[in-house]
Design a protein around this motif. Sequence first.
Motif, PDB file in Angstrom:
ATOM      1  N   THR A   1       0.831  -1.208   0.000  1.00 37.57           N
ATOM      2  CA  THR A   1       0.000   0.000   0.000  1.00 37.57           C
ATOM      3  C   THR A   1       0.861   1.252   0.000  1.00 37.57           C
ATOM      4  O   THR A   1       0.578   2.231  -0.704  1.00 37.57           O
TER       5      THR A   1
ATOM      6  N   ASP B   1      -5.849  -1.030  -4.997  1.00 41.10           N
ATOM      7  CA  ASP B   1      -5.301  -1.639  -3.782  1.00 41.10           C
ATOM      8  C   ASP B   1      -6.244  -2.715  -3.250  1.00 41.10           C
ATOM      9  O   ASP B   1      -7.236  -2.403  -2.600  1.00 41.10           O
ATOM     10  N   GLU B   2      -5.945  -3.946  -3.535  1.00 41.01           N
ATOM     11  CA  GLU B   2      -6.776  -5.092  -3.152  1.00 41.01           C
ATOM     12  C   GLU B   2      -8.252  -4.809  -3.415  1.00 41.01           C
ATOM     13  O   GLU B   2      -9.094  -4.975  -2.526  1.00 41.01           O
TER      14      GLU B   2
HETATM   15 MG    MG Z   1      -2.122  -2.831   2.105  1.00 42.64          MG
END
Ligand code: MG
Length: 321
Positions: A42, A161-162
């Motif tokens: 991240t 992000d995911e």
């Molecule tokens: Mg992360």
Amino acid sequence: MIRFKDVTKRYQDNTTAIKSINLEIKEGEFFVIIGPSGCGKTTLLKMINRLIELSDGEIYVNGQKTSEYNIHELRWNIGYVLQQIALFPHMTIEENVAIVPELRKWNQQKILSRIQELMNMVGLPPETYRDRKPKELSGGQQQRIGVIRALAADPAILLMDEPFSALDPISREKLQDDILELQQTINKTIVFVTHDMQEAMKLGDRICIMKDGEIVQVGTPSEIINRPVNDFVKDFVGAQITDTKVDVILENIIDQIKDSHPVSSPSRQISAATSLQEALMILTEHEQLSVEKQGQIIGTITRQTALKYLAGDIEKRGLKP
Ligand code: MG
Ligand code: ADP
């Protein structure tokens, strides 16, 4: 397109989250970052659009240092999709998608037609959905809106992000297929973070494996499988795969790896007696292959279908990191 030069990030408490990383992400590439929780994924992503400032080094976007961009211009040119569905609850779907185009002062007609185009593209017809509030959509539908909101102002780069990890397996698979198709039609540079190897294999043109703030290996999915640089990568991908499973011959798995809707006729044929490992190497250079047995074509395989099979196998063996 995006270049990291000796980039380091130290947080105030002295955690070094990123340790002098060098990396180049190419234009139009689907670049996947994967690694254990806390390895810095991240942080790496958020430094690209300056949601997090870097401590040392430089990041270049289109040859220009991110520190030299006007911050709004930088962010507008980079779409961002989070794991948690982050639509504004009081705004309609249409208003949510219109946010960045409005900030950029597009005219109303252009905004409307853009919204229509995008909603149709992800199978949520505007006639039905534009006036709804986010809570009137399923989780998968909301995340689909999250993706098109990030694309609304036509950014050159998309950071994710995911984005699908909170979704049920079926919505997740559908969105993965959507984003792959989107990538092929709109040709954005996508930087996609996941902790799921199956997802990484399915989506990535290249995969970057991280550990403790450092890059361990960057390579195509088949390079990562066939030539892991060390035991960490090998274990992360699933050690047994590299030892046994890739030896299987295509004939035995053709029903599981053939493409159900091949788009064009492949440029090359290979024998059904070829191993999966060998086929994967050939697939780094050929989009599709016809699998031939005794003069008959028994199926067409693509890199995508072959890797999906392999990744599914990793998951079945419970080797998923
Ligand atoms: Mg992360
Ligand atoms: P990942 O996304 O791979 O899980 P992160 O980039 O979120 O990893 O975090 C990398 C490391 O930096 C972790 O050790 C995490 O605890 C630490 N970290 C993240 N954000 C902060 C912060 N704001 N302050 C201090 N440490 C942080």
